[in-house]
Write an enzyme that holds these catalytic residues in place. Sequence first.
Site, PDB file in Angstrom:
ATOM      1  N   SER A  19      49.799  53.937  38.019  1.00  0.00           N
ATOM      2  CA  SER A  19      48.984  54.276  36.844  1.00  0.00           C
ATOM      3  C   SER A  19      49.687  55.388  36.090  1.00  0.00           C
ATOM      4  O   SER A  19      50.560  56.073  36.655  1.00  0.00           O
ATOM      5  CB  SER A  19      47.621  54.783  37.319  1.00  0.00           C
ATOM      6  OG  SER A  19      46.882  55.337  36.237  1.00  0.00           O
ATOM      7  N   TYR A  59      41.926  60.381  43.001  1.00  0.00           N
ATOM      8  CA  TYR A  59      42.535  59.159  42.443  1.00  0.00           C
ATOM      9  C   TYR A  59      43.983  59.411  42.031  1.00  0.00           C
ATOM     10  O   TYR A  59      44.887  58.649  42.382  1.00  0.00           O
ATOM     11  CB  TYR A  59      41.701  58.670  41.259  1.00  0.00           C
ATOM     12  CG  TYR A  59      42.236  57.422  40.586  1.00  0.00           C
ATOM     13  CD1 TYR A  59      42.033  56.161  41.153  1.00  0.00           C
ATOM     14  CD2 TYR A  59      42.934  57.495  39.381  1.00  0.00           C
ATOM     15  CE1 TYR A  59      42.527  55.009  40.532  1.00  0.00           C
ATOM     16  CE2 TYR A  59      43.421  56.349  38.753  1.00  0.00           C
ATOM     17  CZ  TYR A  59      43.217  55.106  39.334  1.00  0.00           C
ATOM     18  OH  TYR A  59      43.702  53.972  38.718  1.00  0.00           O
TER      19      TYR A  59
HETATM   20  N1  LIG Z   1      41.544  49.876  34.405  1.00  0.00           N
HETATM   21  C1  LIG Z   1      42.449  50.786  34.074  1.00  0.00           C
HETATM   22  O1  LIG Z   1      42.368  51.406  33.009  1.00  0.00           O
HETATM   23  C2  LIG Z   1      43.582  51.079  35.015  1.00  0.00           C
HETATM   24  C3  LIG Z   1      44.547  52.022  34.597  1.00  0.00           C
HETATM   25  C4  LIG Z   1      45.610  52.313  35.445  1.00  0.00           C
HETATM   26  C5  LIG Z   1      45.721  51.688  36.668  1.00  0.00           C
HETATM   27  N2  LIG Z   1      44.767  50.777  37.055  1.00  0.00           N
HETATM   28  C6  LIG Z   1      44.925  50.160  38.363  1.00  0.00           C
HETATM   29  O2  LIG Z   1      44.850  48.751  38.235  1.00  0.00           O
HETATM   30  C7  LIG Z   1      44.291  48.196  39.425  1.00  0.00           C
HETATM   31  C8  LIG Z   1      43.145  47.273  39.066  1.00  0.00           C
HETATM   32  O3  LIG Z   1      42.138  48.007  38.396  1.00  0.00           O
HETATM   33  P1  LIG Z   1      40.985  47.307  37.561  1.00  0.00           P
HETATM   34  O4  LIG Z   1      40.677  48.224  36.440  1.00  0.00           O
HETATM   35  O5  LIG Z   1      41.329  45.902  37.299  1.00  0.00           O
HETATM   36  O6  LIG Z   1      39.765  47.401  38.614  1.00  0.00           O
HETATM   37  P2  LIG Z   1      38.493  46.457  38.892  1.00  0.00           P
HETATM   38  O7  LIG Z   1      37.445  47.329  39.471  1.00  0.00           O
HETATM   39  O8  LIG Z   1      38.171  45.634  37.704  1.00  0.00           O
HETATM   40  O9  LIG Z   1      39.049  45.496  40.040  1.00  0.00           O
HETATM   41  C9  LIG Z   1      39.407  46.027  41.280  1.00  0.00           C
HETATM   42  C10 LIG Z   1      39.146  44.994  42.350  1.00  0.00           C
HETATM   43  O10 LIG Z   1      39.528  45.556  43.612  1.00  0.00           O
HETATM   44  C11 LIG Z   1      38.580  45.176  44.584  1.00  0.00           C
HETATM   45  N3  LIG Z   1      38.611  46.108  45.711  1.00  0.00           N
HETATM   46  C12 LIG Z   1      38.214  47.411  45.712  1.00  0.00           C
HETATM   47  N4  LIG Z   1      38.355  47.923  46.951  1.00  0.00           N
HETATM   48  C13 LIG Z   1      38.868  46.936  47.726  1.00  0.00           C
HETATM   49  C14 LIG Z   1      39.228  46.846  49.091  1.00  0.00           C
HETATM   50  N5  LIG Z   1      39.058  47.896  49.917  1.00  0.00           N
HETATM   51  N6  LIG Z   1      39.720  45.683  49.559  1.00  0.00           N
HETATM   52  C15 LIG Z   1      39.856  44.615  48.745  1.00  0.00           C
HETATM   53  N7  LIG Z   1      39.512  44.629  47.444  1.00  0.00           N
HETATM   54  C16 LIG Z   1      39.024  45.779  46.945  1.00  0.00           C
HETATM   55  C17 LIG Z   1      37.247  45.196  43.827  1.00  0.00           C
HETATM   56  O11 LIG Z   1      36.264  44.419  44.508  1.00  0.00           O
HETATM   57  C18 LIG Z   1      37.658  44.618  42.476  1.00  0.00           C
HETATM   58  O12 LIG Z   1      37.519  43.201  42.468  1.00  0.00           O
HETATM   59  C19 LIG Z   1      43.910  49.381  40.309  1.00  0.00           C
HETATM   60  O13 LIG Z   1      44.932  49.625  41.235  1.00  0.00           O
HETATM   61  C20 LIG Z   1      43.814  50.529  39.323  1.00  0.00           C
HETATM   62  O14 LIG Z   1      44.033  51.772  39.930  1.00  0.00           O
HETATM   63  C21 LIG Z   1      43.706  50.464  36.252  1.00  0.00           C
END
Ligand SMILES: NC(=O)c1ccc[n+]([C@@H]2O[C@H](COP(=O)([O-])OP(=O)(O)OC[C@H]3O[C@@H](n4cnc5c(N)ncnc54)[C@H](O)[C@@H]3O)[C@@H](O)[C@H]2O)c1
Length: 254
Positions: free
Chosen positions: A141, A154
Site C-alpha cells: 500500500s 495497519y
Molecule cells: N482499498 C484501498 O484503498 C486499499 C489501498 C491500499 C492497499 N489495499 C490493500 O488491498 C487489499 C485488498 O483490499 P480491499 O480494499 O479490496 O479490501 P476488501 O475488504 O474489499 O476485501 C478484503 C477481503 O479479504 C478477506 N479477508 C480478510 N481477512 C481474511 C483472512 N484472515 N483470511 C482470508 N480472507 C480474509 C475479506 O473477507 C474480504 O473479502 C488489502 O491487502 C489492502 O490492504 C487497499
Amino acid sequence: MRLKGRIALITGSASGIGRATAKLFAEEGAKVALADLDREGGKSAVEEIRRAGGQALFRKTDVASEKQIRAVVAAVAKEWGGLDILVNNAAAFVFGTVEEATEADWDRVLGVNVKGYAFCAKYAAREMRKRGGGSIVNLASISAFIAQPAFVPYNTSKGAVLQLTRCLAYDLAADHIRVNCVCPGAIDTPATMRHARSVGLTKEELVNQLKPMHLIKRMADPREVAHAILFLASDEASFITATPLMVDGGYTAH
Ligand SMILES: NC(=O)c1ccc[n+]([C@@H]2O[C@H](COP(=O)([O-])OP(=O)(O)OC[C@H]3O[C@@H](n4cnc5c(N)ncnc54)[C@H](O)[C@@H]3O)[C@@H](O)[C@H]2O)c1
C-alpha cells in the site's frame, strides 16, 4: 490471453481488489482459486467467473492459520496439478494510535497481513518450484511508505509486506519465482467504505478528502489495481522482481 493455462491462488478474493483480480485473471485464461473467510462472497465471485466462461473454485480459508493455508494450497494442487501464481491480498484493517491498539489488534493485523502472507508464500513456493517457477504478488500500500494519523498497526504491517517482498524475492530468485508488490492509493472498495463509516464520514465526504491527495484527482476502481497485479503475475514482467509498483494516482509523488 496473458495467463492461459496458469493456475492462480488469490486470497481475500470475495471482495474488492481480490475479486476484481480473480475476474481479470480468469478472463486472461487462468484457472483461479479464491480463498477467503467470506463464503457467500467467494461463492458468488466463482459463479460470476463461471458464468463468463472462466474456471474458478472457492475454498473458505483464514490466512491467519498456517494449517488452513497448507490445506488450500494442497487442494488447488490436487484439483489442477500445481500452482503458478499467488496473490497475497487478504488483509486485516486495524487502525488506531499505538496507545489505542491492543495486543489482540497487533496479533490480528500481523497475523493476517504479515504472517499470513509469509505462510502463503511458503506453501505456494513449494508447488511453484515443482513447475520450474512462478510469480507472487503481494498487496502492500502507499501505507508502506507514508505515515497517516492513527494508522499505526495497519501501516506497520504494510511496511513489513514491502520488506517481506524483497526478502522473498532474494531467496526465491534461484527457483525462478519472482516476488513483487503493488502499492495502491485510495481504491473504491468495501474496505474503504467501512473505514469512512468508522470515522463518521459519508462516502462523498471521504472521496472529497482523498481526491486532492492524488495527482489524478479521484479514487481508483479495483480493476485498475487488478491490471497492475496481472502485469506483475504475467510473463510480461519476466525481468521484474523485488519491486514495489505504485498504483496510487501519484499520491506518493508529493
Ligand atoms: N482499498 C484501498 O484503498 C486499499 C489501498 C491500499 C492497499 N489495499 C490493500 O488491498 C487489499 C485488498 O483490499 P480491499 O480494499 O479490496 O479490501 P476488501 O475488504 O474489499 O476485501 C478484503 C477481503 O479479504 C478477506 N479477508 C480478510 N481477512 C481474511 C483472512 N484472515 N483470511 C482470508 N480472507 C480474509 C475479506 O473477507 C474480504 O473479502 C488489502 O491487502 C489492502 O490492504 C487497499
